[in-house]
Scaffold this motif. Structure first.
Motif, PDB file in Angstrom:
ATOM      1  N   ILE A  73     -19.246   4.084  10.170  1.00 43.10           N
ATOM      2  CA  ILE A  73     -17.995   4.771  10.494  1.00 43.10           C
ATOM      3  C   ILE A  73     -17.902   6.013   9.626  1.00 43.10           C
ATOM      4  N   SER A  74     -17.203   7.005  10.100  1.00 43.27           N
ATOM      5  CA  SER A  74     -17.015   8.208   9.296  1.00 43.27           C
ATOM      6  C   SER A  74     -16.042   7.902   8.151  1.00 43.27           C
ATOM      7  N   PRO A  75     -16.131   8.637   7.063  1.00 39.97           N
ATOM      8  CA  PRO A  75     -15.167   8.429   5.973  1.00 39.97           C
ATOM      9  C   PRO A  75     -13.717   8.639   6.437  1.00 39.97           C
ATOM     10  N   GLU A  76     -13.516   9.615   7.325  1.00 40.07           N
ATOM     11  CA  GLU A  76     -12.163   9.872   7.833  1.00 40.07           C
ATOM     12  C   GLU A  76     -11.653   8.697   8.664  1.00 40.07           C
ATOM     13  N   LEU A 103      -8.166   1.898   6.917  1.00 36.29           N
ATOM     14  CA  LEU A 103      -7.791   1.150   5.713  1.00 36.29           C
ATOM     15  C   LEU A 103      -6.458   1.571   5.111  1.00 36.29           C
ATOM     16  N   TRP A 104      -6.207   2.876   5.084  1.00 36.27           N
ATOM     17  CA  TRP A 104      -5.025   3.362   4.371  1.00 36.27           C
ATOM     18  C   TRP A 104      -4.083   4.181   5.240  1.00 36.27           C
ATOM     19  N   ASN A 105      -4.419   4.285   6.537  1.00 40.59           N
ATOM     20  CA  ASN A 105      -3.622   5.097   7.447  1.00 40.59           C
ATOM     21  C   ASN A 105      -3.465   6.513   6.902  1.00 40.59           C
ATOM     22  N   ASP A 106      -4.523   7.007   6.257  1.00 40.00           N
ATOM     23  CA  ASP A 106      -4.467   8.303   5.588  1.00 40.00           C
ATOM     24  C   ASP A 106      -5.867   8.913   5.542  1.00 40.00           C
ATOM     25  N   GLY A 107      -6.160   9.817   6.479  1.00 36.45           N
ATOM     26  CA  GLY A 107      -7.449  10.472   6.526  1.00 36.45           C
ATOM     27  C   GLY A 107      -7.748  11.312   5.303  1.00 36.45           C
ATOM     28  N   LYS A 127      -7.791  10.307   2.404  1.00 36.37           N
ATOM     29  CA  LYS A 127      -8.521   9.469   1.452  1.00 36.37           C
ATOM     30  C   LYS A 127      -9.993   9.320   1.850  1.00 36.37           C
ATOM     31  N   ALA A 128     -10.494  10.273   2.615  1.00 37.38           N
ATOM     32  CA  ALA A 128     -11.877  10.217   3.105  1.00 37.38           C
ATOM     33  C   ALA A 128     -12.889  10.198   1.960  1.00 37.38           C
ATOM     34  N   GLU A 129     -12.597  10.908   0.875  1.00 44.00           N
ATOM     35  CA  GLU A 129     -13.545  10.933  -0.249  1.00 44.00           C
ATOM     36  C   GLU A 129     -13.664   9.548  -0.890  1.00 44.00           C
ATOM     37  N   VAL A 130     -12.550   8.861  -1.014  1.00 47.08           N
ATOM     38  CA  VAL A 130     -12.566   7.500  -1.558  1.00 47.08           C
ATOM     39  C   VAL A 130     -13.347   6.586  -0.612  1.00 47.08           C
TER      40      VAL A 130
END
Length: 166
Positions: free
Chosen positions: A72-75, A81-85, A87-90
């Motif tokens: 899956i892409s980080p985005e 997981l967090w409903n917040d794209g 946080k893609a780096e995490v």
């Protein structure tokens, strides 16, 4: 057979699923597992999602040093997981999607070094380095009976992601 992976992946929309995308990916994976020929896979850019999995089954799987490979892409992961794209780096860190990460996890077999600045800076040198890796792998696999390759390929991919407690 050579397979070069550079895809952001399959689109996860309802329409794609209604048209049988998941089944097509599964059939491609099964077909590649069963092919009676040596298969070398190289992730040359982005290996994302089911699109990459569908063409990423091989006896040897390589990655260019600066490529990425993930289910899956980080985005997309951050959104789930967090409903917040944002946080893609995490998510990228947690996904362990770099060549060194995946080599350490046993998902890939080797990293193909890239010229200084990346493969796109010196495509001739990148091709030479990849060619050397592929030639060595072909020479190694040439003497292995095809049924042994098929059986080992199946076991290799069945073992990915298997959890074992200590």
């Amino acid at each position: 057979m050579l397979s070069f992976v550079d895809t952001s992946g399959a689109y996860p929309g309802i329409g794609a699923e209604e048209r049988g995308q998941a089944e097509a990916i599964a059939v491609s994976i099964q077909t590649m597992i069963d092919l009676a020929t040596p298969i070398l896979v190289t992730v040359i850019g982005e290996g994302g999602s089911g699109g990459a999995l569908a063409i990423g089954v091989g006896d040897r799987v390589f990655m260019l040093r600066y490529s990425v490979y993930s289910v899956i892409s980080p985005e997309g992961c951050a959104g789930i997981l967090w409903n917040d794209g944002q946080k893609a780096e995490v998510a990228a860190s947690a996904l362990k999607m770099t060549a060194p990460d995946l080599l350490g996890l046993g998902i890939i077999d080797a990293i193909v070094e890239e010229p200084r600045g990346g493969a796109h800076r010196d495509t001739d040198e990148a091709a030479r380095l990849l060619g050397e890796t592929l030639e060595r792998a072909i020479d190694e696999l040439r003497s292995v009976p095809v049924q042994m390759l098929v059986d080992a390929r199946y076991q290799k991919f069945r073992s990915i992601g298997v959890f074992q407690s200590c």
